[in-house]
Design an enzyme around this catalytic site. Structure first.
Site, mmCIF file in Angstrom:
data_model
loop_
_atom_site.group_PDB
_atom_site.id
_atom_site.type_symbol
_atom_site.label_atom_id
_atom_site.label_comp_id
_atom_site.label_asym_id
_atom_site.label_seq_id
_atom_site.Cartn_x
_atom_site.Cartn_y
_atom_site.Cartn_z
ATOM 1 N N ASP A 42 33.333 66.531 40.317
ATOM 2 C CA ASP A 42 33.473 67.889 40.839
ATOM 3 C C ASP A 42 32.583 68.821 40.028
ATOM 4 O OD1 ASP A 42 34.809 68.177 38.412
ATOM 5 O OD2 ASP A 42 36.776 68.025 39.331
ATOM 6 N N ASP B 37 32.184 72.635 38.182
ATOM 7 C CA ASP B 37 32.848 73.837 37.695
ATOM 8 C C ASP B 37 31.775 74.854 37.364
ATOM 9 O OD1 ASP B 37 35.709 72.774 37.381
ATOM 10 O OD2 ASP B 37 34.526 71.314 36.268
ATOM 11 N N ASP C 146 36.672 71.535 24.993
ATOM 12 C CA ASP C 146 37.249 70.454 24.187
ATOM 13 C C ASP C 146 36.238 69.635 23.384
ATOM 14 O OD1 ASP C 146 36.360 69.416 26.589
ATOM 15 O OD2 ASP C 146 38.268 68.498 27.179
HETATM 16 P P1 ATP Z 1 35.941 65.138 35.148
HETATM 17 O O1 ATP Z 1 34.791 64.253 35.387
HETATM 18 O O2 ATP Z 1 37.231 64.410 34.986
HETATM 19 O O3 ATP Z 1 36.035 66.291 36.106
HETATM 20 P P2 ATP Z 1 35.526 67.265 33.263
HETATM 21 O O4 ATP Z 1 35.065 67.259 31.844
HETATM 22 O O5 ATP Z 1 34.705 68.035 34.249
HETATM 23 O O6 ATP Z 1 35.691 65.760 33.698
HETATM 24 P P3 ATP Z 1 37.663 68.970 34.103
HETATM 25 O O7 ATP Z 1 39.131 68.714 34.053
HETATM 26 O O8 ATP Z 1 36.990 69.102 35.410
HETATM 27 O O9 ATP Z 1 36.999 67.797 33.276
HETATM 28 O O10 ATP Z 1 37.412 70.273 33.218
HETATM 29 C C1 ATP Z 1 36.193 70.987 33.280
HETATM 30 C C2 ATP Z 1 35.799 71.460 31.883
HETATM 31 O O11 ATP Z 1 36.781 72.345 31.365
HETATM 32 C C3 ATP Z 1 35.664 70.375 30.841
HETATM 33 O O12 ATP Z 1 34.404 69.748 30.898
HETATM 34 C C4 ATP Z 1 35.875 71.131 29.549
HETATM 35 O O13 ATP Z 1 34.722 71.825 29.163
HETATM 36 C C5 ATP Z 1 36.908 72.167 29.954
HETATM 37 N N1 ATP Z 1 38.275 71.694 29.676
HETATM 38 C C6 ATP Z 1 39.119 71.058 30.511
HETATM 39 N N2 ATP Z 1 40.289 70.791 29.938
HETATM 40 C C7 ATP Z 1 40.203 71.277 28.680
HETATM 41 C C8 ATP Z 1 41.104 71.344 27.569
HETATM 42 N N3 ATP Z 1 42.324 70.818 27.637
HETATM 43 N N4 ATP Z 1 40.682 71.956 26.447
HETATM 44 C C9 ATP Z 1 39.454 72.491 26.357
HETATM 45 N N5 ATP Z 1 38.556 72.449 27.351
HETATM 46 C C10 ATP Z 1 38.915 71.868 28.508
HETATM 47 MG MG MG Z 2 35.134 68.399 36.232
#
Ligand code: ATP
Ligand code: MG
Length: 422
Positions: free
Chosen positions: A44, A46, A118
């Site tokens: 996805d 963001d 994170d």
């Molecule tokens: P995925 O491929 O699972 O989507 P992702 O890293 O994009 O991995 P998301 O849950 O979509 O994960 O979150 C988007 C972004 O928001 C992350 O890349 C990170 O920068 C931030 N983020 C998400 N959860 C946390 C958290 N618990 N603490 C700090 N930053 C977070």
């Molecule tokens: Mg994501």
């Protein structure tokens, strides 16, 4: 590292450029950049911007952009069946913010926003105008290249602040073969028990995401390797190494491979049924005389349902998802014994049930007759009568349903454990 900007979908670039034209600094953020750098297709996208939720909504209009969340507010932008999250740059809360303001929306600059994320590999920002990846922490690109998980800031403090980050780190280990750098690894080991203090709904939601994604088997393996299972999935922890658990991981690996190949879709109810099947089979085996060990009896539905609850306890999935998993397992006796053909073909769970049968057949009987008996449908898409089990659906007027489905990016307001500020 080479960032192939043609991999960013056009509508995502358009959204970012519209916000920029309206005067707001805006980037593609999060896992999508990490994935593209690794030549993978992002799950996805963001977007993060200088604009406040109201300003974002004004740029796109209320029809395509809706403000969601109470304490942590962000915008959902609707693109067909997809929802793209657009959040405002935020900074880490300062001690001086105290609890008085209760303000989770402490807006900040792009750089501040990167530092409160994170891991370094999740804190990369991409600007489609300059076609540049901005690495505010200075480590994100290198760590992506080296497959290293590095907590931003003090590892112990950041994991205590939000222990869901432990799961997030181990997901990167399981799904992409990342390695935590030494101080991150030490902090993970030391903070595992904190997981039990996290919000139940948030952990359930994480579990649903893990089981849906086509890496569940290797994520569970990483959870095991790092000692997380006793704190997160006690049933898996107890079963680890049993023939049923080994079989479960094989079935899941096969299910996941078929999804990655495009042979089947990533249904979460099918994934749940797949994971629970070996344990259900074990229970049924005792009282069965059938060749394939499956037959109907009064009360079979209850046994299936109870086992599903037991496998994932203390967490539960939404009722309709569990009902769907039970339904497709209920079809297995007749599928495996090649009976009730016309009934099954009309069943709305036929496709999932057939897929479940195919997965088992691969490991158990390898019987081409069985596969031939049950015709595949024209496409691996949804049966017309199948309501689906978790595909994103656009609800123009969402029902108010309390706070138990937090927005994905709203981790800021979910620091519920190990954090004296609450
Ligand atoms: P995925 O491929 O699972 O989507 P992702 O890293 O994009 O991995 P998301 O849950 O979509 O994960 O979150 C988007 C972004 O928001 C992350 O890349 C990170 O920068 C931030 N983020 C998400 N959860 C946390 C958290 N618990 N603490 C700090 N930053 C977070
Ligand atoms: Mg994501």
């Amino acid at each position: 590292m080479y960032f192939d900007n043609t991999r960013v979908e056009r509508h995502i670039v358009d959204i970012i450029l519209r916000l920029k034209r309206a005067g707001f600094e805006t980037y593609l953020v999060g896992g999508a950049i990490r994935d593209i750098l690794m030549q993978r297709v992002p799950k996805d996208y963001d977007i993060s911007t200088e604009g406040t939720p109201e300003q974002i909504r004004d740029v796109f209009g209320r029809r395509s952009a809706r403000i969601i969340g109470k304490r942590f507010r962000l915008v959902h932008y609707y693109h067909g069946a997809d929802i793209i999250e657009i959040s405002t740059f935020r900074r880490a809360p300062l001690p001086s913010d105290g609890e008085v303001s209760g303000d989770e929306n402490a807006y900040g600059t792009a750089e501040e926003d990167a530092w409160r994320r994170d891991f370094t590999v999740n804190a990369l920002f991409y600007d489609p105008s300059s076609k540049r990846v901005v690495d505010f922490t200075g480590k994100g690109i290198e760590d992506t290249k080296d497959h290293v998980v590095r907590v931003i800031g003090d590892p112990m403090g950041r994991l205590e602040e939000d222990p869901v980050r432990i799961l997030r780190a181990l997901k990167l280990v399981g799904q992409y073969g990342f390695k935590p750098e030494p101080s991150t690894a030490a902090a993970i080991s030391a903070s595992l028990p904190l997981i039990t203090q996290c919000s139940h709904s948030r952990l359930s939601l994480e579990l649903e995401k893990i089981i849906r994604r086509p890496y569940s088997h290797s994520i569970f393996q990483a959870f095991h390797d790092f000692g997380l299972l006793p704190y997160y999935l006690p049933f898996f922890s107890e079963e680890w190494g049993t023939p049923e658990c080994v079989y479960m991981l094989e079935l899941l690996r096969e299910r996941n491979e078929r999804i990655l190949q495009g042979s089947y879709r990533d249904s979460v109810s099918l994934a749940i049924a797949t994971a629970c099947l070996p344990y259900i089979e074990r229970t049924l085996r005792q009282d069965s005389s059938e060749e394939r060990g499956w037959q109907y009896f009064r009360g079979i539905e209850k046994v299936i349902h109870k086992t599903i609850l037991k496998v994932f306890a203390p967490f539960h999935f939404p009722k309709r998802i569990v009902a769907s998993a039970v339904g497709m397992i209920m079809l297995q006796p007749s599928m495996l014994n090649m009976s009730r053909k016309s009934n099954n073909l009309r069943n709305k769970r036929y496709l999932h049930a057939r897929e479940l049968m195919t997965l088992q057949n691969k490991f158990k009987w390898n019987d081409p007759e069985l596969e031939a008996f049950w015709p595949p449908m024209a496409s691996p898409q949804r049966h017309p009568a199948d309501p689906g089990d978790g595909q994103r659906r656009i609800k123009r007027k969402p029902r108010r349903r309390g706070n138990d489905r937090p927005a994905k990016d709203s981790y800021g307001d979910m620091v519920q454990c190990g954090n004296p500020e609450g």
